[in-house]
Design a protein around this motif. Structure first.
Motif, PDB file in Angstrom:
ATOM      1  N   LEU A 275      79.845  23.894   1.606  1.00  0.00           N
ATOM      2  CA  LEU A 275      79.998  22.785   2.548  1.00  0.00           C
ATOM      3  C   LEU A 275      80.250  21.472   1.827  1.00  0.00           C
ATOM      4  O   LEU A 275      81.026  20.637   2.317  1.00  0.00           O
ATOM      5  N   ASP A 276      79.637  21.274   0.657  1.00  0.00           N
ATOM      6  CA  ASP A 276      79.921  20.074  -0.143  1.00  0.00           C
ATOM      7  C   ASP A 276      81.397  20.015  -0.515  1.00  0.00           C
ATOM      8  O   ASP A 276      82.040  18.968  -0.411  1.00  0.00           O
ATOM      9  N   ILE A 277      81.925  21.146  -0.961  1.00  0.00           N
ATOM     10  CA  ILE A 277      83.338  21.214  -1.356  1.00  0.00           C
ATOM     11  C   ILE A 277      84.233  20.965  -0.152  1.00  0.00           C
ATOM     12  O   ILE A 277      85.206  20.205  -0.223  1.00  0.00           O
ATOM     13  N   ALA A 278      83.915  21.593   0.975  1.00  0.00           N
ATOM     14  CA  ALA A 278      84.714  21.419   2.190  1.00  0.00           C
ATOM     15  C   ALA A 278      84.677  19.972   2.662  1.00  0.00           C
ATOM     16  O   ALA A 278      85.709  19.403   3.039  1.00  0.00           O
ATOM     17  N   GLU A 279      83.497  19.361   2.620  1.00  0.00           N
ATOM     18  CA  GLU A 279      83.379  17.968   3.059  1.00  0.00           C
ATOM     19  C   GLU A 279      84.191  17.039   2.161  1.00  0.00           C
ATOM     20  O   GLU A 279      84.857  16.115   2.642  1.00  0.00           O
ATOM     21  N   ALA A 280      84.172  17.270   0.862  1.00  0.00           N
ATOM     22  CA  ALA A 280      84.967  16.454  -0.062  1.00  0.00           C
ATOM     23  C   ALA A 280      86.460  16.605   0.229  1.00  0.00           C
ATOM     24  O   ALA A 280      87.213  15.628   0.185  1.00  0.00           O
ATOM     25  N   ALA A 281      86.894  17.820   0.551  1.00  0.00           N
ATOM     26  CA  ALA A 281      88.298  18.052   0.879  1.00  0.00           C
ATOM     27  C   ALA A 281      88.672  17.339   2.178  1.00  0.00           C
ATOM     28  O   ALA A 281      89.751  16.749   2.285  1.00  0.00           O
ATOM     29  N   LEU A 282      87.783  17.389   3.164  1.00  0.00           N
ATOM     30  CA  LEU A 282      88.029  16.671   4.418  1.00  0.00           C
ATOM     31  C   LEU A 282      88.175  15.179   4.164  1.00  0.00           C
ATOM     32  O   LEU A 282      89.111  14.540   4.666  1.00  0.00           O
ATOM     33  N   THR A 283      87.289  14.624   3.376  1.00  0.00           N
ATOM     34  CA  THR A 283      87.338  13.198   3.057  1.00  0.00           C
ATOM     35  C   THR A 283      88.654  12.842   2.371  1.00  0.00           C
ATOM     36  O   THR A 283      89.300  11.853   2.726  1.00  0.00           O
ATOM     37  N   ALA A 284      89.071  13.666   1.420  1.00  0.00           N
ATOM     38  CA  ALA A 284      90.340  13.423   0.715  1.00  0.00           C
ATOM     39  C   ALA A 284      91.532  13.497   1.664  1.00  0.00           C
ATOM     40  O   ALA A 284      92.560  12.870   1.420  1.00  0.00           O
ATOM     41  N   ALA A 285      91.381  14.247   2.751  1.00  0.00           N
ATOM     42  CA  ALA A 285      92.457  14.383   3.740  1.00  0.00           C
ATOM     43  C   ALA A 285      92.377  13.314   4.825  1.00  0.00           C
ATOM     44  O   ALA A 285      93.172  13.317   5.757  1.00  0.00           O
TER      45      ALA A 285
ATOM     46  N   ALA B 259      89.698  12.881   6.818  1.00  0.00           N
ATOM     47  CA  ALA B 259      88.902  13.412   7.928  1.00  0.00           C
ATOM     48  C   ALA B 259      87.421  13.344   7.556  1.00  0.00           C
ATOM     49  O   ALA B 259      87.057  12.945   6.458  1.00  0.00           O
ATOM     50  N   SER B 260      86.585  13.777   8.492  1.00  0.00           N
ATOM     51  CA  SER B 260      85.142  13.819   8.249  1.00  0.00           C
ATOM     52  C   SER B 260      84.560  15.034   8.962  1.00  0.00           C
ATOM     53  O   SER B 260      85.264  15.734   9.712  1.00  0.00           O
TER      54      SER B 260
ATOM     55  N   VAL C 182      87.205  25.751   7.022  1.00  0.00           N
ATOM     56  CA  VAL C 182      86.958  24.690   8.000  1.00  0.00           C
ATOM     57  C   VAL C 182      88.298  24.207   8.570  1.00  0.00           C
ATOM     58  O   VAL C 182      89.251  24.021   7.810  1.00  0.00           O
ATOM     59  N   ASP C 183      88.338  24.028   9.875  1.00  0.00           N
ATOM     60  CA  ASP C 183      89.498  23.442  10.544  1.00  0.00           C
ATOM     61  C   ASP C 183      89.054  22.140  11.216  1.00  0.00           C
ATOM     62  O   ASP C 183      87.978  22.114  11.847  1.00  0.00           O
ATOM     63  N   ALA C 184      89.867  21.105  11.097  1.00  0.00           N
ATOM     64  CA  ALA C 184      89.538  19.817  11.711  1.00  0.00           C
ATOM     65  C   ALA C 184      90.766  19.252  12.399  1.00  0.00           C
ATOM     66  O   ALA C 184      91.895  19.537  12.019  1.00  0.00           O
TER      67      ALA C 184
END
Length: 130
Positions: free
Chosen positions: A58-68, A70-71, A125-127
């Motif tokens: 989840l840490d990795i996914a959250e960092a990827a979302l932030t870089a994209a 998103a949150s 994860v999809d956002a």
């Protein structure tokens, strides 16, 4: 609206081997690839511990979302893949700590194994922004 395709890398040594991006954003949609419990040092985090591995994923996914751009609040679906689905409650506890107020759709799936046999969980994860 921006309909260009943006790819996000995480520095995983597997990205160039598999030719994948950690995440892809196209317009308002962000897809985060299956995140494995790999530490910054390249070593599996929390061997034998589903909860610790889920937190790392989840840490990795959250960092990827932030870089994209998103949150976590933009997440509409998570897919949690486990090598032993009977241990789903440990993964659910870690997921719930991040998503209790957001409540995205969620699927738990059992898989036979991952690339590294120490990995017990991977998460996609999809956002959707906006």
């Amino acid at each position: 609206m921006d309909h260009h395709r943006h790819t996000i890398g995480s520095g995983s040594p597997l990205e160039p081997q598999i030719e994948f991006s950690r995440a892809v954003r196209k317009g308002a949609y962000v897809a985060v690839a299956g995140t494995a419990p790999i530490g910054d040092d390249g070593v599996t985090v929390g061997p034998g511990d589903v909860y610790a591995q889920t937190v790392r994923c989840l840490d990795i996914a959250e960092a990827a979302l932030t870089a994209a751009g998103a949150s976590l609040e933009d997440v509409v679906r998570t897919r949690i893949m486990l090598t032993d689905v009977t241990r789903w409650r440990a993964a659910a506890r870690a997921r719930g700590e991040r998503f209790a107020s957001i409540r995205p759709a969620c699927t738990f799936v059992e898989v036979s194994r991952f690339i590294d046999p120490e990995w017990l969980v991977e998460i996609e994860v999809d956002a959707v922004l906006g």
